[in-house]
Design an enzyme around this catalytic site. Sequence first.
Site, PDB file in Angstrom:
ATOM      1  N   GLY A   1       0.753  -1.322   0.060  1.00 37.59           N
ATOM      2  CA  GLY A   1      -0.120  -0.053  -0.073  1.00 37.59           C
ATOM      3  C   GLY A   1       0.750   1.369  -0.056  1.00 37.59           C
ATOM      4  CG  HIS A   2      -1.135   5.090   0.263  1.00 38.23           C
ATOM      5  ND1 HIS A   2      -2.139   5.897   0.114  1.00 38.23           N
ATOM      6  CD2 HIS A   2      -1.543   4.387   1.344  1.00 38.23           C
ATOM      7  CE1 HIS A   2      -3.216   6.118   0.949  1.00 38.23           C
ATOM      8  NE2 HIS A   2      -2.812   5.118   1.902  1.00 38.23           N
ATOM      9  CG  ASN A   3       2.431   7.363   1.955  1.00 40.00           C
ATOM     10  OD1 ASN A   3       1.267   7.831   1.732  1.00 40.00           O
ATOM     11  ND2 ASN A   3       3.541   8.237   1.976  1.00 40.00           N
TER      12      ASN A   3
END
EC number: 2.3.1.191
Length: 356
Positions: free
Chosen positions: A255-257
């Site tokens: 997922g993002h980050n």
Amino acid sequence: MSARLADLHAALGGVLHGTQERRVTRIAPLAEADEESLAFVAHPRYRAALAHSRAGVVIVPPDCVADALARPHPPAVGWTAWACDDPYLTFARLTQWWRRHVQPRPRHAGVHPSAWVAPGAQVHPDATIGPFAVIEDGAVVEAGAEIGAHSVVEARARVGAHARLAAHVVLGFDCALGARSIVHGGTIIGADGFGFAPYDLPGAHGKAWEKIEQLGAVRIGADVEIGANCCIDRGALGDTVLEDGVKLDNLIQIGHNVRVGRHTAMAGCVGVAGSARIGAHCTLGGGAIVLGHLELADHVHISAASVVMRSITQPGHYSGIFPIDDNRSWEKNAATLRQLHALRERLKALERRHQP
């Protein structure tokens, strides 16, 4: 295709026992090997199978040399035992040598006539751009890199030296892939992360979702390998990061980050939710899930199909979903859980016995 055993030994080290002047035509499993094959024994449980193997050469630990040489019905040239302190590591390096020298992949530096390279892209003359690949404006493809058929390197993305994108890979805009890294077919690096802001619909009809543009990128270090059909989302504001030496199996979602520490490995179908932090030298078994915003310390090992619902601050082996715990405690609780029905019946019997 074949190789001299002497050349293999010179490249990889170890000690040869028995017949040394022979050629090897393939690397094979113990059960399928013939007298021109090379096999290996890396775990004691395979020693029983060694007695029945016809492999002409066997990579073994030093304490297994006698067993390898004493196999019945030797060929005319005899058996060969190749003693190494870590047979599995030697086998891994042997496969690399074999691929380079015996089964080289065809490579033709240059841009295929059907590929499209934007005028503002920088492609090193020693790079390879395959059929129907697209290199967008501002992208950089460094020396020795290979871009497979139908792959896309979007605007301002960078492919490091000797990195390789297989067919149908997308490296999104502003994303970077480090030197010698490998990305297998169908993987998307730099798709939008899952970011939406809820808001009330008029008339009390429930919620709708407003897209949050994902303004970060993905930064991938050197010597990383990413399997087929993985999705690594770009960050919302900062970047998603995979550090040097990370290894991902097929069908993994990052997922993002998210940040994944160096030399961490994940088996197939792992999912890591946004903003999680995975330490260095961790392993995650197939189908494991890490919830968002959690942190795993270095040297944490998660069993297959486990769900990590809290941060883990101490190295160790963790398992389970009810909830996740250190592996020893989880196994004890799991054994108790299997007796839960019987324990319930005993408790009910005791309650009936002591009712007034």
